[in-house]
Motif scaffolding. Sequence first.
Motif, PDB file in Angstrom:
ATOM      1  N   GLU A   1       4.109 105.591 -18.842  1.00  0.00           N
ATOM      2  CA  GLU A   1       5.100 105.343 -19.894  1.00  0.00           C
ATOM      3  C   GLU A   1       4.823 106.209 -21.113  1.00  0.00           C
ATOM      4  OE1 GLU A   1       5.837 100.961 -20.411  1.00  0.00           O
ATOM      5  OE2 GLU A   1       4.481 100.929 -18.674  1.00  0.00           O
ATOM      6  N   SER A   2       3.568 106.350 -21.482  1.00  0.00           N
ATOM      7  CA  SER A   2       3.226 107.151 -22.662  1.00  0.00           C
ATOM      8  C   SER A   2       3.675 108.604 -22.492  1.00  0.00           C
ATOM      9  CB  SER A   2       1.728 107.075 -22.949  1.00  0.00           C
ATOM     10  OG  SER A   2       0.986 107.522 -21.836  1.00  0.00           O
ATOM     11  N   THR A   3       3.571 109.126 -21.277  1.00  0.00           N
ATOM     12  CA  THR A   3       4.019 110.494 -21.014  1.00  0.00           C
ATOM     13  C   THR A   3       5.521 110.606 -21.235  1.00  0.00           C
ATOM     14  OG1 THR A   3       2.285 110.701 -19.345  1.00  0.00           O
ATOM     15  CG2 THR A   3       4.046 112.349 -19.305  1.00  0.00           C
TER      16      THR A   3
ATOM     17  N   GLN B   1       3.644 102.850 -27.729  1.00  0.00           N
ATOM     18  CA  GLN B   1       2.518 102.222 -27.042  1.00  0.00           C
ATOM     19  C   GLN B   1       2.088 100.955 -27.770  1.00  0.00           C
ATOM     20  OE1 GLN B   1       0.500 106.338 -25.629  1.00  0.00           O
ATOM     21  NE2 GLN B   1      -0.895 104.661 -25.882  1.00  0.00           N
TER      22      GLN B   1
ATOM     23  N   CYS C   1       5.165 108.378 -29.613  1.00  0.00           N
ATOM     24  CA  CYS C   1       4.488 107.831 -28.438  1.00  0.00           C
ATOM     25  C   CYS C   1       3.506 106.729 -28.819  1.00  0.00           C
ATOM     26  CB  CYS C   1       3.772 108.952 -27.691  1.00  0.00           C
ATOM     27  SG  CYS C   1       2.784 108.385 -26.300  1.00  0.00           S
ATOM     28  N   HIS C   2       2.701 106.955 -29.828  1.00  0.00           N
ATOM     29  CA  HIS C   2       1.714 105.953 -30.238  1.00  0.00           C
ATOM     30  C   HIS C   2       2.386 104.701 -30.784  1.00  0.00           C
ATOM     31  CE1 HIS C   2      -2.237 107.910 -29.686  1.00  0.00           C
ATOM     32  NE2 HIS C   2      -1.489 108.997 -29.678  1.00  0.00           N
TER      33      HIS C   2
ATOM     34  N   GLU D   1       3.659 112.784 -30.602  1.00  0.00           N
ATOM     35  CA  GLU D   1       2.503 111.892 -30.581  1.00  0.00           C
ATOM     36  C   GLU D   1       2.734 110.654 -31.455  1.00  0.00           C
ATOM     37  OE1 GLU D   1      -1.094 112.274 -29.027  1.00  0.00           O
ATOM     38  OE2 GLU D   1       0.652 112.718 -27.793  1.00  0.00           O
TER      39      GLU D   1
ATOM     40  N   ASP E   1      -2.122 100.007 -28.735  1.00  0.00           N
ATOM     41  CA  ASP E   1      -2.537 101.389 -28.956  1.00  0.00           C
ATOM     42  C   ASP E   1      -3.740 101.356 -29.878  1.00  0.00           C
ATOM     43  OD1 ASP E   1      -1.553 104.429 -28.783  1.00  0.00           O
ATOM     44  OD2 ASP E   1      -2.411 104.015 -30.755  1.00  0.00           O
TER      45      ASP E   1
ATOM     46  N   ASN F   1       2.872  98.757 -24.662  1.00  0.00           N
ATOM     47  CA  ASN F   1       1.783  98.908 -23.713  1.00  0.00           C
ATOM     48  C   ASN F   1       0.969  97.626 -23.723  1.00  0.00           C
ATOM     49  OD1 ASN F   1      -0.914  99.590 -22.687  1.00  0.00           O
ATOM     50  ND2 ASN F   1      -0.116 101.677 -22.604  1.00  0.00           N
TER      51      ASN F   1
ATOM     52  N   TRP G   1       7.441 108.689 -23.132  1.00  0.00           N
ATOM     53  CA  TRP G   1       7.746 108.562 -24.563  1.00  0.00           C
ATOM     54  C   TRP G   1       7.428 109.850 -25.316  1.00  0.00           C
ATOM     55  CZ3 TRP G   1       4.938 103.333 -24.145  1.00  0.00           C
ATOM     56  CH2 TRP G   1       5.833 102.346 -23.717  1.00  0.00           C
ATOM     57  N   HIS G   2       6.320 110.474 -24.980  1.00  0.00           N
ATOM     58  CA  HIS G   2       5.951 111.718 -25.648  1.00  0.00           C
ATOM     59  C   HIS G   2       6.996 112.804 -25.378  1.00  0.00           C
ATOM     60  CE1 HIS G   2       3.079 114.822 -27.137  1.00  0.00           C
ATOM     61  NE2 HIS G   2       3.767 115.586 -26.296  1.00  0.00           N
TER      62      HIS G   2
ATOM     63  N   ALA H   1       9.701 102.838 -19.224  1.00  0.00           N
ATOM     64  CA  ALA H   1       9.626 103.561 -20.500  1.00  0.00           C
ATOM     65  C   ALA H   1      11.011 103.736 -21.106  1.00  0.00           C
ATOM     66  CB  ALA H   1       8.957 104.917 -20.300  1.00  0.00           C
TER      67      ALA H   1
END
Length: 195
Positions: free
Chosen positions: A75-77, A145, A141-142, A138, A153, A149, A79-80, A19
Amino acid sequence: YIDGQDPVQTQDIENVRKALSVCSDEILAHAPIFYIRSDEGHFKYDHFGETGIASAHYCNSIPRKICLRPYNIYESTIWHEIAHLRADTLSGSEAVRELYWRWEKIAGSVYGKSDADCRKDGLVSAYSRKNSGEDIAEFYCHCMQKLYNQWGDWELTANPYLKTDSRYLKKFELLYKYKFFTDEQYAKLKPLFWP
């Protein structure tokens, strides 16, 4: 830097590294400290009229500290939580106030509502409704992603309002202005928001 007393899965550390490897230099300049800890008491919260146990949080009691629960690190956690850190540690408190003021001006009065479809209010997820800080985290993060990701997303991609609601583009441009995104990331994401 990762510190903690709990045993950590190799995958948890790898997810943190992956991340961070794609974050802008400005985000990384604040050298976040990650604490991986399993004591649930630390992650209990009681805010916004809700109680529960979070999987991670930006721990504002210690500068630059992000606490993570083992076996829940994605990874999303990262980034958030790192978006919270970036927003709250911009150079000078005036810059922080300006970011939040501009963001809230763009968003309008959308926080705290319980409408089923948050997307029509310029929000990327229902969690964005909490407040401007969660909306910023958010949104970032999105976007990350979408770029990195392996599944993309789907919430962002399936949003029918991305190109018709100018709030999405304005929020994206604002995060770029405050260097949440690199020039390359900006160029790749920009077509999502342009009509």
